[in-house]
Scaffold this motif. Sequence first.
Motif, mmCIF file in Angstrom:
data_model
loop_
_atom_site.group_PDB
_atom_site.id
_atom_site.type_symbol
_atom_site.label_atom_id
_atom_site.label_comp_id
_atom_site.label_asym_id
_atom_site.label_seq_id
_atom_site.Cartn_x
_atom_site.Cartn_y
_atom_site.Cartn_z
ATOM 1 N N TYR A 1 -7.919 -0.803 -9.757
ATOM 2 C CA TYR A 1 -8.053 -2.152 -9.212
ATOM 3 C C TYR A 1 -8.436 -3.182 -10.272
ATOM 4 C CZ TYR A 1 -7.107 -1.092 -4.360
ATOM 5 O OH TYR A 1 -6.470 -0.751 -3.194
ATOM 6 N N TYR B 1 -1.073 -2.356 -11.809
ATOM 7 C CA TYR B 1 -1.493 -1.143 -11.094
ATOM 8 C C TYR B 1 -0.892 0.097 -11.753
ATOM 9 C CZ TYR B 1 -3.259 -4.296 -7.555
ATOM 10 O OH TYR B 1 -3.971 -5.284 -6.911
ATOM 11 N N ASN C 1 -12.444 10.364 -8.678
ATOM 12 C CA ASN C 1 -11.419 9.549 -8.020
ATOM 13 C C ASN C 1 -11.918 8.137 -7.734
ATOM 14 O OD1 ASN C 1 -9.778 11.784 -8.067
ATOM 15 N ND2 ASN C 1 -10.061 12.288 -5.912
ATOM 16 N N ILE D 1 -1.304 6.687 -5.386
ATOM 17 C CA ILE D 1 -2.640 6.948 -5.923
ATOM 18 C C ILE D 1 -3.078 8.393 -5.652
ATOM 19 C CG2 ILE D 1 -3.980 6.183 -3.918
ATOM 20 C CD1 ILE D 1 -5.763 4.643 -5.859
ATOM 21 N N ILE E 1 -8.047 7.880 0.594
ATOM 22 C CA ILE E 1 -7.198 8.746 -0.236
ATOM 23 C C ILE E 1 -8.016 9.396 -1.352
ATOM 24 C CG2 ILE E 1 -5.323 8.702 -1.936
ATOM 25 C CD1 ILE E 1 -3.875 6.731 -0.089
ATOM 26 N N SER E 2 -8.991 8.669 -1.906
ATOM 27 C CA SER E 2 -9.831 9.233 -2.970
ATOM 28 C C SER E 2 -10.590 10.456 -2.486
ATOM 29 C CB SER E 2 -10.835 8.182 -3.463
ATOM 30 O OG SER E 2 -10.171 7.080 -4.007
ATOM 31 N N VAL F 1 -10.252 4.745 -8.849
ATOM 32 C CA VAL F 1 -9.920 3.594 -7.994
ATOM 33 C C VAL F 1 -10.389 2.301 -8.648
ATOM 34 C CG1 VAL F 1 -10.534 2.432 -5.838
ATOM 35 C CG2 VAL F 1 -9.808 4.778 -5.787
ATOM 36 N N GLY G 1 -6.095 -3.392 0.379
ATOM 37 C CA GLY G 1 -5.754 -1.996 0.127
ATOM 38 C C GLY G 1 -6.900 -1.044 -0.134
ATOM 39 N N ASP H 1 -7.328 3.272 0.076
ATOM 40 C CA ASP H 1 -7.446 3.991 -1.195
ATOM 41 C C ASP H 1 -8.762 4.757 -1.304
ATOM 42 O OD1 ASP H 1 -4.939 3.356 -2.111
ATOM 43 O OD2 ASP H 1 -5.579 1.545 -3.146
ATOM 44 N N PHE I 1 0.863 -1.185 0.000
ATOM 45 C CA PHE I 1 0.000 0.000 0.000
ATOM 46 C C PHE I 1 0.897 1.231 0.000
ATOM 47 C CE2 PHE I 1 -2.086 3.415 2.356
ATOM 48 C CZ PHE I 1 -3.245 3.547 1.627
#
Length: 196
Positions: free
Chosen positions: A125, A87, A117, A38, A164-165, A121, A157, A161, A34
């Motif tokens: 993925y 990725y 976002n 991103i 984070i998005s 993601v 993860g 994420d 991780f």
Amino acid sequence: MKANRSYTLAVVSLFASLTAVGAFIKIPLPFVPFSLQILFVFLAGSLLGSRRGVQSQLVYVFSGLAGLPVFTQGGGIGYVLQPTFGYLIGFTLAAFVVGRMTERSKNPKAHSFIAANLVGVAIIYIAGVSYLYMALNTWMGIETSWSHVVMVGFVYGIGGDLIISVAAGLMAIRLRRIIAARRLFRPDVQMQDRIG
């Protein structure tokens, strides 16, 4: 025209470098560590637009493939055989899609960035987990099921994420306001055109 080219080169290089830095801010996990990459992928798409956003990620990926140790596990052309290379493909696609979704609106709100976002993601993925499954079951010779790949490549993860998005969406709206307030672009060029 030359100033515009210099500006493009500078911002594309900046976000390629930030993505590289994000690779080293990581939590080690089995197969797929991780990292904060991103965050910079989403900011590249949100602030630079689809064209420059994807350029920044292509510079990052090709720098690593050329041998610079900018990936989470090094660099070099052989990295295409790493199970996590999917990725990196996803980063490039996500930067483009996030940029395309946000540049369609003249005045995007925070929820527009967050929604873009979240789509990003999903793209990362889908590309990453599919490549991970293919890598493990073919050239790595590690026979594994889809459920195991989804667990190590997605479940471990996705929580971070998603956070984070949302954070990247909130950061993007603030950074766009700072860019506009400080008039970092020539007044005769629309902000949307310079960012997108």
